[in-house]
Scaffold this active site. Structure first.
Site, PDB file in Angstrom:
ATOM      1  CE  LYS A 160      16.469  24.013  40.343  1.00 38.92           C
ATOM      2  NZ  LYS A 160      16.374  25.676  40.566  1.00 38.92           N
ATOM      3  CD  GLU A 182      12.751  29.181  24.157  1.00 37.04           C
ATOM      4  OE1 GLU A 182      12.623  28.357  25.408  1.00 37.04           O
ATOM      5  OE2 GLU A 182      13.652  30.192  24.370  1.00 37.04           O
ATOM      6  N   GLY A 241      19.879  25.984  37.441  1.00 34.05           N
ATOM      7  CA  GLY A 241      20.354  26.110  36.241  1.00 34.05           C
ATOM      8  C   GLY A 241      21.769  26.503  35.456  1.00 34.05           C
ATOM      9  NE  ARG A 242      23.073  32.247  36.865  1.00 34.36           N
ATOM     10  CZ  ARG A 242      22.103  32.539  36.901  1.00 34.36           C
ATOM     11  NH1 ARG A 242      21.092  32.136  36.433  1.00 34.36           N
ATOM     12  NH2 ARG A 242      21.390  33.655  38.147  1.00 34.36           N
ATOM     13  CG  HIS A 290      44.765  35.970  12.110  1.00 37.18           C
ATOM     14  ND1 HIS A 290      45.091  36.336  10.999  1.00 37.18           N
ATOM     15  CD2 HIS A 290      44.021  35.006  12.799  1.00 37.18           C
ATOM     16  CE1 HIS A 290      45.993  34.906  11.781  1.00 37.18           C
ATOM     17  NE2 HIS A 290      46.078  34.936  12.972  1.00 37.18           N
TER      18      HIS A 290
HETATM   19  O1  F6P Z   1      17.257  31.398  30.542  1.00 38.40           O
HETATM   20  C1  F6P Z   1      16.285  30.869  31.513  1.00 38.40           C
HETATM   21  C2  F6P Z   1      16.591  29.781  32.280  1.00 38.40           C
HETATM   22  O2  F6P Z   1      15.375  30.366  33.394  1.00 38.40           O
HETATM   23  C3  F6P Z   1      18.078  30.093  32.915  1.00 38.40           C
HETATM   24  O3  F6P Z   1      18.299  30.441  33.834  1.00 38.40           O
HETATM   25  C4  F6P Z   1      17.472  28.142  33.014  1.00 38.40           C
HETATM   26  O4  F6P Z   1      19.360  27.329  32.712  1.00 38.40           O
HETATM   27  C5  F6P Z   1      16.934  27.940  31.191  1.00 38.40           C
HETATM   28  O5  F6P Z   1      15.979  29.019  31.417  1.00 38.40           O
HETATM   29  C6  F6P Z   1      16.581  26.728  31.345  1.00 38.40           C
HETATM   30  O6  F6P Z   1      15.412  26.270  32.337  1.00 38.40           O
HETATM   31  P1  F6P Z   1      15.064  24.414  32.600  1.00 38.40           P
HETATM   32  O7  F6P Z   1      16.255  23.448  33.183  1.00 38.40           O
HETATM   33  O8  F6P Z   1      13.565  25.293  33.322  1.00 38.40           O
HETATM   34  O9  F6P Z   1      14.865  24.217  31.300  1.00 38.40           O
END
Ligand code: F6P
Length: 545
Positions: free
Chosen positions: A204, A210, A260-261, A377
């Site tokens: 987003k 990452e 995002g979620r 289990h």
């Molecule tokens: O972990 C925090 C967060 O902002 C989430 O809410 C979001 O889904 C994720 O990082 C990834 O963010 P982006 O889509 O901006 O890379």
């Protein structure tokens, strides 16, 4: 606003809880033969049985009054009107518009046309990729989509692509890379051909450390391949995607009014749509839409997401449950707990209300779980004989009538029933004697076999795991989370805590890259603590050795 715990409705519920204390679920069933009928609800193909929860219809009625006192209706009106209910980020939370067939407005503007335009673009792209008309830069057909994203830009499509594996295109694999650990990228691409691989950078913000690290790794791995044939992007920050080198025509927009979620219904669902096809993706949206319509129009006492939210709040705040286990009896739903972890814990893992007061009671549960029957289990022992109250959601797609499937479903139903019923000392003794133990041995061993029972669970039953039922299921949990957030008075749509950790990582990383670790400069020490400094020094020493 009066703090929730100081409302008269809360006090009445607390007194009611004390009246129910000591009453076993077995007694509640014995007292009311209609209990299942009274406490199970259905929306479309989703049947939710709340009758194994430690409550009565009176409890539910009192909880409904609590929801009314918190003006849940007003909250839902504001949400559906596209008001900035995410007040700390000044944004709407209008994911329902992503699956709507009717106009929804954000700041007075109907967003349906842009939602439809994005979906049309998704259809063009998915059809081109699936039909093979989209070619890699050497002219080869794409055989693997790799999504690069994290959190909400990963978990939804990843979970749903696995859940709907039965609908996947056999000629197009969908893989997902989220972790900044280079091992995940390396393991994912090890057997792939760069000429046949298409990356989707899903972010987003297009600033997430990452995802950008993995996008750079992908660009390096592609070598000479033309990024225009091997990269798509989904973002609210299209300028950053273009700066990265992804051409404008390869970028799909995602609105800022989608958290995002809550975004798997948007273009963030592109890898899923590539895998299952746009028709199936639209079925997923239709399932969610059915739940939305039910949610926005059904009286609270018969409203599935509202009742689910109230039951959860009852368990957390009145019965003292810390966690919620989600156990899907479907191998393909194995990622559902991970997906719901973000949905529930990032949304409602909050302690301050929107009017800046301490919430004063527990909020989001620690959500965890794994696919049944595997979990039986591993950790079910704690459900049966541990010391904690551990509410469980059993998610059970019934499936076909093969003996293997019947065994799976029988195990699901058995867990809910056995956890509720328990096993008395007398039953344990009788069992031991029947197995040939002496009376004295049976007496010694019986306490170890006995189970108190009375463990609360909800069973969510659906005929099959289809795009439609999955859509309804996920929308159900989304709305449950929003209702609980409204009652607790927190903002379910921000995640400022996560930012705190990101900021610290941004401070530590340059020190690591610079090979620092001694931190002789006293000005540097206050950035973090002596423990972290010590750990950094140990890392530095190992690297030097
Ligand atoms: O972990 C925090 C967060 O902002 C989430 O809410 C979001 O889904 C994720 O990082 C990834 O963010 P982006 O889509 O901006 O890379």
């Amino acid at each position: 606003m009066t703090p929730l715990i100081h409302t008269p409705q809360w006090q009445i519920l607390a007194a009611h809880r004390d009246v129910l204390a000591g009453i076993h679920l077995n007694d509640l069933f014995a007292a009311d033969p209609q209990r299942f009928a009274r406490l199970s609800l259905q929306c479309g193909d989703l049947l939710c049985d709340f009758s194994k929860q430690r409550l009565t219809t009176e409890t539910l009625a009192l909880l409904v009054r609590l929801a009314e006192a918190r003006d849940l209706a007003g909250f839902l009106r504001r949400m559906a009107a596209g008001e900035a209910i995410n007040a700390t980020e000044n944004r709407a939370a209008l994911h329902i518009a992503l699956r709507a067939e009717r106009p929804y407005r954000v700041a007075g503007r109907d967003v349906l046309p842009e939602v439809r335009a994005t979906r049309a673009r998704m259809r063009e792209l998915t059809e081109a990729i699936r039909s093979g008309s989209w070619r890699g830069s050497s002219g080869a057909r794409i055989d693997t989509i790799v999504n690069l994203g994290i959190g909400g830009s990963d978990l939804g499509p990843r979970m749903a692509a696995q859940a709907l594996g039965a609908y996947a295109d056999a000629n197009l694999a969908a893989r997902f890379v989220a972790n900044i650990d280079p091992a995940e990228f390396a393991d994912t691409v090890r057997d792939l051909d760069p000429e046949r691989t298409l990356f989707i950078v899903s972010s987003k913000t297009f600033t997430t450390q990452e995802t950008l690290a993995n996008a750079r790794a992908a660009r390096a791995w592609l070598g000479k391949a033309d990024p225009a044939r091997h990269f798509l992007a989904v973002s609210n920050n299209l300028a950053a995607a273009r700066d990265f080198g992804i051409p404008a025509e390869n970028c799909l927009a995602m609105a800022d009014w989608v958290g995002g979620r809550f975004s798997m219904w948007s273009a963030i669902g592109l890898p899923l749509a590539c895998s299952i096809g746009m028709d199936a993706f639209e079925e997923l949206l239709a399932g969610a839409r059915q739940m939305d319509e039910h949610f926005l129009s059904t009286p609270y006492a018969e409203n599935l997401p509202v009742v689910m939210a109230l039951v959860g709040l009852w368990n957390i705040d009145f019965l003292g449950a810390d966690s919620l286990a989600v156990i899907p009896y479907a191998h393909r739903l194995g990622l559902l707990p991970a997906y719901l972890q973000q949905l529930e814990m990032e949304s409602n893992g909050k302690r301050v209300t929107l009017d800046n007061q301490e919430v004063g009671c527990a909020t989001a549960p620690i959500l965890w779980g794994m696919a049944g029957s595997v979990g039986q289990h591993a950790f079910h022992q704690l459900f049966y004989q541990g010391t904690r109250l551990t509410p469980i959601d059993f998610v059970v797609p019934v499936g076909d009538a093969s003996p293997e499937q019947e065994a799976l479903v029988a195990n699901a139903l058995a867990q809910g029933a056995a956890l509720m019923k328990g096993k008395s000392l007398a039953e344990a003794r009788a069992q031991l004697v029947a197995a040939g133990k002496s009376a004295a041995e049976a007496e010694r061993l019986a306490p170890h076999l006995a189970c108190p029972g009375n463990q609360p669970s909800t069973t969510l039953l659906m005929p099959q795991l289809t795009p439609r039922t999955l859509g309804s299921l996920i929308a159900l949990y989304e709305h449950k989370v929003a209702v609980q957030g409204c009652l607790w008075g927190v903002n379910s749509f921000d995640q400022w805590g996560v930012e705190h950790g990101k900021q610290m990582a941004r401070e530590i990383l340059p020190k690591m890259l610079a090979g620092a670790g001694d931190f002789d400069d006293p000005k540097e020490i206050p950035l973090w603590d002596a423990s972290t400094t010590g750990l950094l020094a140990a890392i530095r020493a190992w690297r030097k050795a």
